[in-house]
Design an enzyme around this catalytic site. Structure first.
Site, PDB file in Angstrom:
ATOM      1  N   ASP A  21       0.827  -1.213   0.000  1.00  0.00           N
ATOM      2  CA  ASP A  21       0.000   0.000   0.000  1.00  0.00           C
ATOM      3  C   ASP A  21       0.866   1.270   0.000  1.00  0.00           C
ATOM      4  O   ASP A  21       2.001   1.255   0.479  1.00  0.00           O
ATOM      5  CB  ASP A  21      -0.924  -0.020   1.230  1.00  0.00           C
ATOM      6  CG  ASP A  21      -2.094   0.939   1.077  1.00  0.00           C
ATOM      7  OD1 ASP A  21      -2.400   1.351  -0.059  1.00  0.00           O
ATOM      8  OD2 ASP A  21      -2.708   1.277   2.110  1.00  0.00           O
ATOM      9  N   ARG A  25       0.255   7.758  -2.369  1.00  0.00           N
ATOM     10  CA  ARG A  25       0.784   8.765  -1.433  1.00  0.00           C
ATOM     11  C   ARG A  25       2.260   9.041  -1.706  1.00  0.00           C
ATOM     12  O   ARG A  25       2.730  10.164  -1.599  1.00  0.00           O
ATOM     13  CB  ARG A  25       0.561   8.300   0.015  1.00  0.00           C
ATOM     14  CG  ARG A  25      -0.833   8.618   0.522  1.00  0.00           C
ATOM     15  CD  ARG A  25      -1.185   7.835   1.754  1.00  0.00           C
ATOM     16  NE  ARG A  25      -1.532   6.445   1.422  1.00  0.00           N
ATOM     17  CZ  ARG A  25      -1.770   5.497   2.321  1.00  0.00           C
ATOM     18  NH1 ARG A  25      -1.675   5.785   3.600  1.00  0.00           N
ATOM     19  NH2 ARG A  25      -2.101   4.282   1.942  1.00  0.00           N
ATOM     20  N   TRP A  26       2.995   8.001  -2.076  1.00  0.00           N
ATOM     21  CA  TRP A  26       4.419   8.165  -2.406  1.00  0.00           C
ATOM     22  C   TRP A  26       4.565   9.094  -3.617  1.00  0.00           C
ATOM     23  O   TRP A  26       5.398  10.000  -3.621  1.00  0.00           O
ATOM     24  CB  TRP A  26       5.032   6.790  -2.703  1.00  0.00           C
ATOM     25  CG  TRP A  26       6.506   6.802  -2.970  1.00  0.00           C
ATOM     26  CD1 TRP A  26       7.513   6.653  -2.053  1.00  0.00           C
ATOM     27  CD2 TRP A  26       7.148   6.963  -4.251  1.00  0.00           C
ATOM     28  NE1 TRP A  26       8.734   6.715  -2.675  1.00  0.00           N
ATOM     29  CE2 TRP A  26       8.542   6.908  -4.013  1.00  0.00           C
ATOM     30  CE3 TRP A  26       6.682   7.148  -5.550  1.00  0.00           C
ATOM     31  CZ2 TRP A  26       9.476   7.019  -5.054  1.00  0.00           C
ATOM     32  CZ3 TRP A  26       7.610   7.281  -6.577  1.00  0.00           C
ATOM     33  CH2 TRP A  26       8.992   7.204  -6.317  1.00  0.00           C
ATOM     34  N   SER A  66      -7.150  -5.413  -5.753  1.00  0.00           N
ATOM     35  CA  SER A  66      -8.325  -6.021  -5.108  1.00  0.00           C
ATOM     36  C   SER A  66      -9.551  -5.873  -6.006  1.00  0.00           C
ATOM     37  O   SER A  66      -9.551  -5.032  -6.926  1.00  0.00           O
ATOM     38  CB  SER A  66      -8.591  -5.328  -3.765  1.00  0.00           C
ATOM     39  OG  SER A  66      -9.052  -4.002  -3.972  1.00  0.00           O
ATOM     40  N   ASN A  69     -10.601  -2.457  -6.034  1.00  0.00           N
ATOM     41  CA  ASN A  69      -9.796  -1.504  -6.825  1.00  0.00           C
ATOM     42  C   ASN A  69     -10.367  -1.258  -8.224  1.00  0.00           C
ATOM     43  O   ASN A  69     -10.017  -0.262  -8.865  1.00  0.00           O
ATOM     44  CB  ASN A  69      -8.339  -1.967  -6.938  1.00  0.00           C
ATOM     45  CG  ASN A  69      -7.549  -1.886  -5.648  1.00  0.00           C
ATOM     46  OD1 ASN A  69      -6.660  -2.678  -5.398  1.00  0.00           O
ATOM     47  ND2 ASN A  69      -7.863  -0.902  -4.808  1.00  0.00           N
TER      48      ASN A  69
HETATM   49  C1  IPE Z   1      -5.419  -2.772  -0.634  1.00  0.00           C
HETATM   50  O1  IPE Z   1      -5.050  -1.437  -0.758  1.00  0.00           O
HETATM   51  C2  IPE Z   1      -5.309  -3.454  -1.948  1.00  0.00           C
HETATM   52  C3  IPE Z   1      -3.960  -3.562  -2.497  1.00  0.00           C
HETATM   53  C4  IPE Z   1      -2.855  -3.224  -1.914  1.00  0.00           C
HETATM   54  C5  IPE Z   1      -3.885  -4.134  -3.802  1.00  0.00           C
HETATM   55  P1  IPE Z   1      -6.158  -0.296  -0.903  1.00  0.00           P
HETATM   56  O2  IPE Z   1      -5.431   0.987  -0.909  1.00  0.00           O
HETATM   57  O3  IPE Z   1      -7.041  -0.578  -2.041  1.00  0.00           O
HETATM   58  O4  IPE Z   1      -6.974  -0.501   0.443  1.00  0.00           O
HETATM   59  P2  IPE Z   1      -7.900   0.508   1.267  1.00  0.00           P
HETATM   60  O5  IPE Z   1      -8.897   1.062   0.291  1.00  0.00           O
HETATM   61  O6  IPE Z   1      -7.024   1.575   1.811  1.00  0.00           O
HETATM   62  O7  IPE Z   1      -8.495  -0.331   2.339  1.00  0.00           O
HETATM   63  C1  IPE Z   2      -1.321   0.317  -3.481  1.00  0.00           C
HETATM   64  O1  IPE Z   2      -1.114   1.688  -3.410  1.00  0.00           O
HETATM   65  C2  IPE Z   2      -1.481  -0.199  -4.890  1.00  0.00           C
HETATM   66  C3  IPE Z   2      -2.853  -0.619  -5.224  1.00  0.00           C
HETATM   67  C4  IPE Z   2      -3.868  -0.667  -4.417  1.00  0.00           C
HETATM   68  C5  IPE Z   2      -3.088  -1.036  -6.602  1.00  0.00           C
HETATM   69  P1  IPE Z   2      -2.338   2.680  -3.472  1.00  0.00           P
HETATM   70  O2  IPE Z   2      -2.644   2.994  -4.900  1.00  0.00           O
HETATM   71  O3  IPE Z   2      -3.493   2.180  -2.672  1.00  0.00           O
HETATM   72  O4  IPE Z   2      -1.716   3.972  -2.764  1.00  0.00           O
HETATM   73  P2  IPE Z   2      -2.430   4.919  -1.722  1.00  0.00           P
HETATM   74  O5  IPE Z   2      -2.954   4.067  -0.613  1.00  0.00           O
HETATM   75  O6  IPE Z   2      -3.528   5.632  -2.453  1.00  0.00           O
HETATM   76  O7  IPE Z   2      -1.350   5.837  -1.266  1.00  0.00           O
HETATM   77 MG    MG Z   3      -4.043   2.362  -0.739  1.00  0.00          MG
END
Ligand code: IPE
Ligand code: IPE
Ligand code: MG
Length: 247
Positions: A21, A25-26, A66, A69
């Site tokens: 995750d 944000r990065w 997920s 997603n």
């Molecule tokens: C969980 O991350 C799914 C993956 C890392 C692929 P999300 O960023 O989608 O999860 P939530 O929405 O913060 O719970």
């Molecule tokens: C995890 O990073 C990757 C996926 C869920 C595909 P995020 O895209 O969820 O990054 P944040 O949580 O928005 O920073």
């Molecule tokens: Mg995330």
């Protein structure tokens, strides 16, 4: 390879599962689009996988996408799917060289056809590898996985293949995507959130959990070793007393 950590080999986990995750944000922190973060996330995948190979950790399962997603903006979803195709194209030769066997868990049929084809090609080409098994969770939902398992078991009961009284936890496990791999010993989530987000709800029953504020693209071998060091210092009691497990 990191030299800062004295990891007791016999205490290392066999299976590590990671919720990768914080790519978005990065990217924001670096003043870039979210997809830039996803691109850099691939480097962290490579280094985590390498470390597992170096330390003899046999199973690495990565939550990459997920079912929830799919609800992200169309551009991001398309960007992630094309990144997946490119990453598989670029990495498969390396996977073979490093003896890594690719596996997927999730509803593969939901993925675009080119992604499905690339994945299958890589799975076939790495099928003979005996080092680390890398499982990518793609279009994955643990609740759907368990629901589908229940449906299969119910159908077996209806067909009189098994009796209701014979259903036990092993029956459920055997009907999950993960039937061929042991349950994770350690689950890591990067980027500060302390939740499971529908990942391996059944399989994580007795996993040790480790949360770090580090965003996924910054999760390098050093950070992974830190998590492993914490894990090796945990006492896994499985409901017993400390005295019992020390025996
Ligand atoms: C969980 O991350 C799914 C993956 C890392 C692929 P999300 O960023 O989608 O999860 P939530 O929405 O913060 O719970
Ligand atoms: C995890 O990073 C990757 C996926 C869920 C595909 P995020 O895209 O969820 O990054 P944040 O949580 O928005 O920073
Ligand atoms: Mg995330």
């Amino acid at each position: 390879m990191s030299v800062n950590y004295q990891l007791e080999k016999s205490k290392l986990p066999k299976h590590v599962a990671i919720i990768m995750d914080g790519n978005g944000r990065w990217a924001k922190k670096h003043g870039k689009d979210r997809i830039f973060g996803h691109h850099h996330g691939v480097d962290a995948v490579r280094s985590s996988l390498e470390l597992c190979g170096e330390l003899g950790i046999k199973y690495l399962t990565l939550y990459a996408f997920s079912t929830e997603n799919w609800g992200r903006p169309k551009d991001e979803v398309l960007g992630l799917m094309s990144l997946l195709v490119h990453a598989i194209d670029n990495e498969t030769t390396n996977l073979i060289k490093n003896n890594v066997k690719l596996n997927t868990i999730g509803n593969n049929n939901d993925l675009p056809e080119d992604v499905q084809m690339k994945l299958q090609e890589s799975i076939d080409r790495t099928a003979h590898c005996t080092g680390v098994t890398l499982s990518l969770a793609l279009s994955y939902s643990s609740q759907i996985e368990i629901t589908e398992a229940c449906k299969k078991i119910a159908a077996s009961v209806l067909a009189s293949d098994i009796n209701v009284d014979d259903i036990n936890p092993e029956t459920i496990s055997a009907n999950l995507f993960t039937s061929e791999i042991p349950n994770p010993d350690l689950m890591i989530r990067t980027s500060g959130e302390q939740r499971i987000s529908n990942f391996l709800l059944w399989q994580l029953a007795y996993a040790e959990l480790y949360f770090t504020d580090v965003h996924w693209p910054d999760f390098d071998k050093d950070e992974f070793c830190k998590a492993l060091e914490v894990y090796t210092n945990r006492e896994r009691r499985y409901g017993k007393t400390s005295e019992q497990v020390k025996q």
